[in-house]
Structure formats: structure tokens, C-alpha cells
Scaffold this motif. Sequence first.
Motif, PDB file in Angstrom:
ATOM      1  N   VAL A 161       0.863  -1.181   0.000  1.00  0.00           N
ATOM      2  CA  VAL A 161       0.000   0.000   0.000  1.00  0.00           C
ATOM      3  C   VAL A 161       0.896   1.226   0.000  1.00  0.00           C
ATOM      4  O   VAL A 161       1.726   1.407   0.893  1.00  0.00           O
ATOM      5  CB  VAL A 161      -0.927   0.025   1.232  1.00  0.00           C
ATOM      6  CG1 VAL A 161      -1.789   1.289   1.219  1.00  0.00           C
ATOM      7  CG2 VAL A 161      -1.811  -1.220   1.273  1.00  0.00           C
ATOM      8  N   TYR A 162       0.743   2.058  -1.025  1.00  0.00           N
ATOM      9  CA  TYR A 162       1.531   3.283  -1.133  1.00  0.00           C
ATOM     10  C   TYR A 162       0.773   4.407  -0.428  1.00  0.00           C
ATOM     11  O   TYR A 162      -0.208   4.941  -0.962  1.00  0.00           O
ATOM     12  CB  TYR A 162       1.775   3.618  -2.602  1.00  0.00           C
ATOM     13  CG  TYR A 162       2.585   2.562  -3.319  1.00  0.00           C
ATOM     14  CD1 TYR A 162       3.979   2.605  -3.332  1.00  0.00           C
ATOM     15  CD2 TYR A 162       1.952   1.511  -3.974  1.00  0.00           C
ATOM     16  CE1 TYR A 162       4.719   1.631  -3.974  1.00  0.00           C
ATOM     17  CE2 TYR A 162       2.695   0.524  -4.631  1.00  0.00           C
ATOM     18  CZ  TYR A 162       4.078   0.588  -4.625  1.00  0.00           C
ATOM     19  OH  TYR A 162       4.814  -0.375  -5.265  1.00  0.00           O
ATOM     20  N   LYS A 163       1.225   4.733   0.768  1.00  0.00           N
ATOM     21  CA  LYS A 163       0.497   5.680   1.621  1.00  0.00           C
ATOM     22  C   LYS A 163       0.353   7.057   0.971  1.00  0.00           C
ATOM     23  O   LYS A 163      -0.687   7.711   1.120  1.00  0.00           O
ATOM     24  CB  LYS A 163       1.210   5.818   2.977  1.00  0.00           C
ATOM     25  CG  LYS A 163       1.195   4.558   3.826  1.00  0.00           C
ATOM     26  CD  LYS A 163      -0.199   4.237   4.336  1.00  0.00           C
ATOM     27  CE  LYS A 163      -0.157   3.073   5.319  1.00  0.00           C
ATOM     28  NZ  LYS A 163      -1.501   2.719   5.829  1.00  0.00           N
ATOM     29  N   GLU A 195      -4.907   2.236  -7.882  1.00  0.00           N
ATOM     30  CA  GLU A 195      -4.346   3.579  -7.855  1.00  0.00           C
ATOM     31  C   GLU A 195      -3.415   3.769  -6.658  1.00  0.00           C
ATOM     32  O   GLU A 195      -2.590   4.684  -6.647  1.00  0.00           O
ATOM     33  CB  GLU A 195      -5.458   4.630  -7.797  1.00  0.00           C
ATOM     34  CG  GLU A 195      -6.326   4.693  -9.055  1.00  0.00           C
ATOM     35  CD  GLU A 195      -7.380   5.774  -8.965  1.00  0.00           C
ATOM     36  OE1 GLU A 195      -7.006   6.948  -8.791  1.00  0.00           O
ATOM     37  OE2 GLU A 195      -8.589   5.445  -9.067  1.00  0.00           O
ATOM     38  N   TYR A 196      -3.544   2.905  -5.630  1.00  0.00           N
ATOM     39  CA  TYR A 196      -2.713   3.093  -4.443  1.00  0.00           C
ATOM     40  C   TYR A 196      -2.103   1.804  -3.888  1.00  0.00           C
ATOM     41  O   TYR A 196      -1.440   1.824  -2.844  1.00  0.00           O
ATOM     42  CB  TYR A 196      -3.494   3.820  -3.342  1.00  0.00           C
ATOM     43  CG  TYR A 196      -4.739   3.115  -2.843  1.00  0.00           C
ATOM     44  CD1 TYR A 196      -4.673   2.179  -1.815  1.00  0.00           C
ATOM     45  CD2 TYR A 196      -5.989   3.414  -3.386  1.00  0.00           C
ATOM     46  CE1 TYR A 196      -5.810   1.546  -1.348  1.00  0.00           C
ATOM     47  CE2 TYR A 196      -7.127   2.781  -2.930  1.00  0.00           C
ATOM     48  CZ  TYR A 196      -7.044   1.848  -1.915  1.00  0.00           C
ATOM     49  OH  TYR A 196      -8.181   1.217  -1.455  1.00  0.00           O
ATOM     50  N   ILE A 197      -2.312   0.676  -4.562  1.00  0.00           N
ATOM     51  CA  ILE A 197      -1.701  -0.577  -4.130  1.00  0.00           C
ATOM     52  C   ILE A 197      -1.025  -1.263  -5.316  1.00  0.00           C
ATOM     53  O   ILE A 197      -1.286  -0.930  -6.480  1.00  0.00           O
ATOM     54  CB  ILE A 197      -2.730  -1.557  -3.527  1.00  0.00           C
ATOM     55  CG1 ILE A 197      -3.735  -2.028  -4.599  1.00  0.00           C
ATOM     56  CG2 ILE A 197      -3.424  -0.956  -2.326  1.00  0.00           C
ATOM     57  CD1 ILE A 197      -4.612  -3.175  -4.164  1.00  0.00           C
ATOM     58  N   SER A 198      -0.180  -2.241  -4.982  1.00  0.00           N
ATOM     59  CA  SER A 198       0.437  -3.062  -6.017  1.00  0.00           C
ATOM     60  C   SER A 198       0.716  -4.452  -5.456  1.00  0.00           C
ATOM     61  O   SER A 198       1.301  -4.574  -4.372  1.00  0.00           O
ATOM     62  CB  SER A 198       1.747  -2.435  -6.491  1.00  0.00           C
ATOM     63  OG  SER A 198       2.335  -3.219  -7.505  1.00  0.00           O
ATOM     64  N   PRO A 199       0.277  -5.519  -6.146  1.00  0.00           N
ATOM     65  CA  PRO A 199       0.648  -6.871  -5.724  1.00  0.00           C
ATOM     66  C   PRO A 199       2.165  -7.043  -5.799  1.00  0.00           C
ATOM     67  O   PRO A 199       2.807  -6.556  -6.734  1.00  0.00           O
ATOM     68  CB  PRO A 199      -0.058  -7.773  -6.743  1.00  0.00           C
ATOM     69  CG  PRO A 199      -1.148  -6.931  -7.320  1.00  0.00           C
ATOM     70  CD  PRO A 199      -0.597  -5.538  -7.338  1.00  0.00           C
ATOM     71  N   GLY A 253       6.170  -6.773   0.303  1.00  0.00           N
ATOM     72  CA  GLY A 253       5.016  -5.938   0.584  1.00  0.00           C
ATOM     73  C   GLY A 253       4.776  -5.770   2.073  1.00  0.00           C
ATOM     74  O   GLY A 253       5.716  -5.804   2.868  1.00  0.00           O
ATOM     75  N   ASP A 254       3.509  -5.637   2.458  1.00  0.00           N
ATOM     76  CA  ASP A 254       3.153  -5.282   3.827  1.00  0.00           C
ATOM     77  C   ASP A 254       2.641  -6.432   4.680  1.00  0.00           C
ATOM     78  O   ASP A 254       2.312  -6.239   5.851  1.00  0.00           O
ATOM     79  CB  ASP A 254       2.076  -4.180   3.798  1.00  0.00           C
ATOM     80  CG  ASP A 254       2.575  -2.899   3.146  1.00  0.00           C
ATOM     81  OD1 ASP A 254       3.794  -2.649   3.191  1.00  0.00           O
ATOM     82  OD2 ASP A 254       1.749  -2.157   2.581  1.00  0.00           O
ATOM     83  N   VAL A 255       2.553  -7.645   4.138  1.00  0.00           N
ATOM     84  CA  VAL A 255       2.115  -8.800   4.933  1.00  0.00           C
ATOM     85  C   VAL A 255       3.234  -9.208   5.888  1.00  0.00           C
ATOM     86  O   VAL A 255       4.400  -9.296   5.491  1.00  0.00           O
ATOM     87  CB  VAL A 255       1.749  -9.998   4.030  1.00  0.00           C
ATOM     88  CG1 VAL A 255       1.416 -11.227   4.884  1.00  0.00           C
ATOM     89  CG2 VAL A 255       0.575  -9.659   3.123  1.00  0.00           C
ATOM     90  N   ASN A 256       2.869  -9.454   7.145  1.00  0.00           N
ATOM     91  CA  ASN A 256       3.819  -9.996   8.117  1.00  0.00           C
ATOM     92  C   ASN A 256       3.756 -11.520   8.008  1.00  0.00           C
ATOM     93  O   ASN A 256       2.898 -12.163   8.600  1.00  0.00           O
ATOM     94  CB  ASN A 256       3.471  -9.540   9.537  1.00  0.00           C
ATOM     95  CG  ASN A 256       4.515  -9.956  10.554  1.00  0.00           C
ATOM     96  OD1 ASN A 256       5.030 -11.067  10.521  1.00  0.00           O
ATOM     97  ND2 ASN A 256       4.825  -9.065  11.476  1.00  0.00           N
TER      98      ASN A 256
END
Length: 301
Positions: free
Chosen positions: A223-225, A239-243, A249-252
Amino acid sequence: MKLGFNSAILNECTFEEVIDYAADNGFSCVEICAWPKGKAARKYAGVTHIDVDNLDVDYIKNYTEAKGIKISAIAYYPNALDEDPEKSDYYVAHIKKCIEAASKLDINMVTTFIGRNQKKTVEENLETMTTVWKPIVEFAEELGVKIAIENCPMLFTTDEWPGGQNLMTTPAIFRRVFELIPNQNLGLNFDPSHFVWQQMDYIKPLYEFQERIFHIHFKDIKVYKDRLNDVGIMATPLEYISPKLPGLGDVNWGQYVSALTDIGYRGYAVIEVEDKAFEDSLKSKKDSIKISKNYLSQFFA
């Protein structure tokens, strides 16, 4: 858990080349795509590594067994609740062919979407879902096949708005679907990335729905803040995320895998590559699978 990958990313490859790649690179399984022959309208669709209309059961079994690779599931992700009845009927018919193929091949798993009429409410879609899906689930149950529904909203581009094209997107809806169709062969193909961009907890559902977790996807999301702050959550998500590949990415992933071990998950865990940074060539696509495996190897013996 048995680590594999979804075959859609290797769309240029034959069935044999996909299985060979899995065997040569130390994978245990492949989620194999079985779309109808012909082009599909959206990306990562329309890939046919098994043709269920012309199924050579002995050949597929013998080839995978010789290579030491399991097929985790027959994968086909259409919109079975499409507002066009003709399209819906076509998709349902092919889902049933995939179920039959899964039974004949002793795979006994189909991964797919519930679908959704994006112009109708959740309640209206739940009513249609029951009518359309109860016979499918009962058909699969008779053949000993499980159906694992991915929790992807299919709500990424303008043509999928306003409601998205897959109903199975939140724990609240999971509960309703399982209440309306309580058959134990209906469950989830759980992908944490879809909860990240929706700002939802992707760990807690693993515990609540542990008996319904049939299949797992490893796909990350970023997620691009700055973009989100500019366009807001009502914008189309791309428009604001990318797989991204797992770990980018942001998954823990440590928390995610820890929860899977807590619930005793021993099934298939499949890398799904949709990272645009690795799509310029077949070599890049193959590299993306290796990179994902290298990152995830910390969680696998």
C-alpha cells in the motif's frame, strides 16, 4: 505445509513444462489452471494447463507422479454470479467440469470465486449465491471434492466497480455463506494480501475459520500511503496498491505462518505471482517464483 505455485504466471508454458519447472526447483505442488480454451478478458485468466474438456487422466497422473509433484487444486476463477445469465450458466458448467476432473484425477480440490453481480447489494447477491452455488457444492460433495473460494474482492479496476465481482471478501460474509450453504466441502482459499489493502485483520480469520481453510495463497501487497492520501480509499485500489512477491510488501509472513501452525494447517501453500516488476519475460516470471520460494524457505523444512 506443502509449498507450490499457481501456474497462471507461466502462461507461455505447457503442462509438462510447468510440472518440470516445479520438480526441478524443489516444489511439492502446483495449483494448475484449467480455464476453457480461448482468450479471457482479464489478466491472469484464460490459462489452460489442463484441458478439462479433453482430459487424459492417465497421462496427467503418470506425468505428475513421475516428477514427484502433486496438483494442489484445479484452478478456475470466473464470475459465476455474472448479471448475464448466459455467461453465468457457462461459468457454472465449466466449474462442474473442473470438479469432475478433480475427482477423476484424485486431486479432490477446486479453487475458484463465488462471483458477484457488482450492481446488486450483498443481501441480493447472497440470495442468488444460494440458488447458484448450493447445487454446485452438493455436486462436488457427491464426488468427494472440496471447493476453496478465494477471498479476493475482484474490485481493482473501473470495470469491476461499484461492488466487485467476488462476494467472498470479509469474515462477516464468510459466516453468512457458510450458514446458507453449511456443507463441509465448501471452504476458503485464503490470501492475506486482500485483507491488507482493505485495512482488515488477516490473522484472526485463520483461527475462526480454521476448519474451512482448505488452501493457502502466498501473495504480498504494498500500500503506497502517499498515493492513498492523494486519492482516498474510494479510488480504484490499483491507484494506491500493487501486488508484490512475498516479502516485498506489507504482509507480516512470520505472523501469518505462525497462525497457520497454531491451527495445525498441513495443506497446500501456493505462491501466486502478480508482481508487475517480474513480467517482462518468461525468465523474469520464473525468477519471481524462485525469489518467492527463497524468501518463504525460512518457514519450510
